[in-house]
Design an enzyme around this catalytic site. Structure first.
Site, PDB file in Angstrom:
ATOM      1  CG  ASP A  10      -0.281  -0.093   2.591  1.00 42.38           C
ATOM      2  OD1 ASP A  10       0.605  -0.803   2.583  1.00 42.38           O
ATOM      3  OD2 ASP A  10      -0.611   0.796   3.251  1.00 42.38           O
ATOM      4  CD  GLU A  60       3.945   1.011   7.138  1.00 42.27           C
ATOM      5  OE1 GLU A  60       4.905   1.311   7.849  1.00 42.27           O
ATOM      6  OE2 GLU A  60       3.848   1.822   6.059  1.00 42.27           O
TER       7      GLU A  60
END
Length: 384
Positions: A75, A140
């Site tokens: 991400d 994250e």
């Protein structure tokens, strides 16, 4: 202008493929399947772990210990105003030896380097000792609720342990490999609400101003010496990050003050100890308050051992200079892995452009990073 490197180096090719996928937290957009396909060809067993809106991947080659794990995230943070970018954030562009795109440095470049390093390593050492693993998440940069922490909980429940973990966070400052993170400070956030009595500013005796009441306590908290740090960590610091009061009118004494603060703490302090000291200061000033806490992560430090030794040796081999060991910076997913007993370090490209417009990484950094990762595997998983 950067030095010229092979534009078609496999790490650069894979990095471009990953950058082109708009995997804004918590979306993966096919990044993990792309990696899984490459790993499966190398003999990795692939386990998809989906928790709520987050996609995670646990991949492992071999079943015996010890286990070396590459950890990272697919991400990225939002691109923001895309018109402010010199190049489209999700269309990778190479210019003068530099690769531009959201995630180039944080951390799709590192993921590409991991995969290519693994492919080269296994080609040379198909019967390496122990196991090779990947722990990859798509959460994250977001709330970090359903990502690495959940994967670790799953692994711990079945007593599947990681021995060494390399997190691909962009650790470097001026050039790839100049800094390696071998620990991180803890992070504790407090949401403080101080109650007063709302009233008219012309009649202050009928009101109680929480801003006035809280000011001495806030000043004391800001001036407090929490600890002196140690050889690995700077002193614990506290920062007020938000204060809100008032109704928007200039003739109203506010009835409540909300204060948000964050402490980045060393191993010389504990979260519980810091909480107790903060409450003692608030109580001393006889405030009427409530407080909620979020412990974002505990501090950790990987002592000088096999992983640090291998990492220093690998970097020195590739660039001819030994790295600085540091615990500076924010938190990372290493905070969820280290408490299991794993040795954890972070090694990745230069972090100067992360989360900014025109995020980029040099071709040289990604190619050298690939070489460093492969050399670390050589040190860790090949018997002399």
């Amino acid at each position: 202008m950067s030095e010229a490197y092979d534009h078609n180096h496999p790490t650069l090719v894979l990095a471009r493929e990953l950058i082109s996928r708009r995997s804004v937290t918590p979306n993966d957009e096919g990044c993990q399947p792309l990696m899984a396909e490459r790993l499966a060809k190398l003999g990795f067993s692939i386990e998809e772990m989906v928790f709520a809106d987050t996609t995670n991947m646990w991949a492992r080659r071999n079943t015996s210990g010890p286990v070396f794990c590459f950890a990272g995230h697919t991400d990225v943070v939002p691109a923001g105003d895309e018109s402010a970018w010199h190049t489209p954030p999700f269309e990778p562009v190479d210019k003068d030896g530099v690769l531009y795109g959201r995630g180039a440095a944080d951390m799709k470049g590192s993921l590409a380097a991991m995969i290519v390093a693994t492919e080269r390593f296994i080609e040379k050492h198909p019967n390496h000792t122990g196991s090779l693993a990947y722990l990859i998440t798509s959460d994250e940069e977001g709330p970090f609720i359903n990502g690495t922490v959940k994967v670790i909980e799953t692994l711990e429940a079945r007593n599947e342990k990681i021995t060494w973990c390399l997190v691909g966070e962009p650790s470097s400052t001026n050039y790839c490999g100049d800094v390696v993170k071998y620990g991180r400070r803890g992070s504790l956030t407090g949401y403080l609400s101080i109650a007063g009595i709302q009233g008219h500013v012309a009649y202050p005796h009928l009101a109680r101003n929480p801003v006035h009441q809280a000011a001495p306590a806030i000043a004391e908290l800001a001036a407090e010496l929490w600890d002196n740090g140690n050889a690995a960590f700077p002193p614990t610091s506290m920062q007020i990050v938000d204060m809100q009061a008032g109704t928007g009118a200039t003739n109203v004494v506010p009835g409540k003050l909300n204060v948000t603060f964050n402490l980045r703490f060393s191993t010389e302090s504990t979260a519980e100890g810091l909480k107790q000291r903060i409450l003692a200061i608030l109580d001393k000033h006889e405030l009427t308050y409530s407080i909620d806490w979020i412990l974002n992560g505990l501090p950790f430090l990987t002592e000088q051992g096999s992983l640090v030794t291998a990492t220093k040796a690998a970097i020195t081999k590739i660039i001819g200079q030994e790295p600085e060991l540091s615990t500076a910076g924010g938190t990372s997913d290493g905070r969820f892995i280290a408490p299991t007993g794993a040795q954890v370090i972070e090694l990745g490209p230069v972090n100067a452009s992360i989360h900014k417009v025109n995020e980029h990484v040099s071709h040289r950094d990604l190619i050298q990073l690939t070489d460093m990762y492969e050399a670390i595997l050589e040190h860790i998983l090949v018997d002399e």
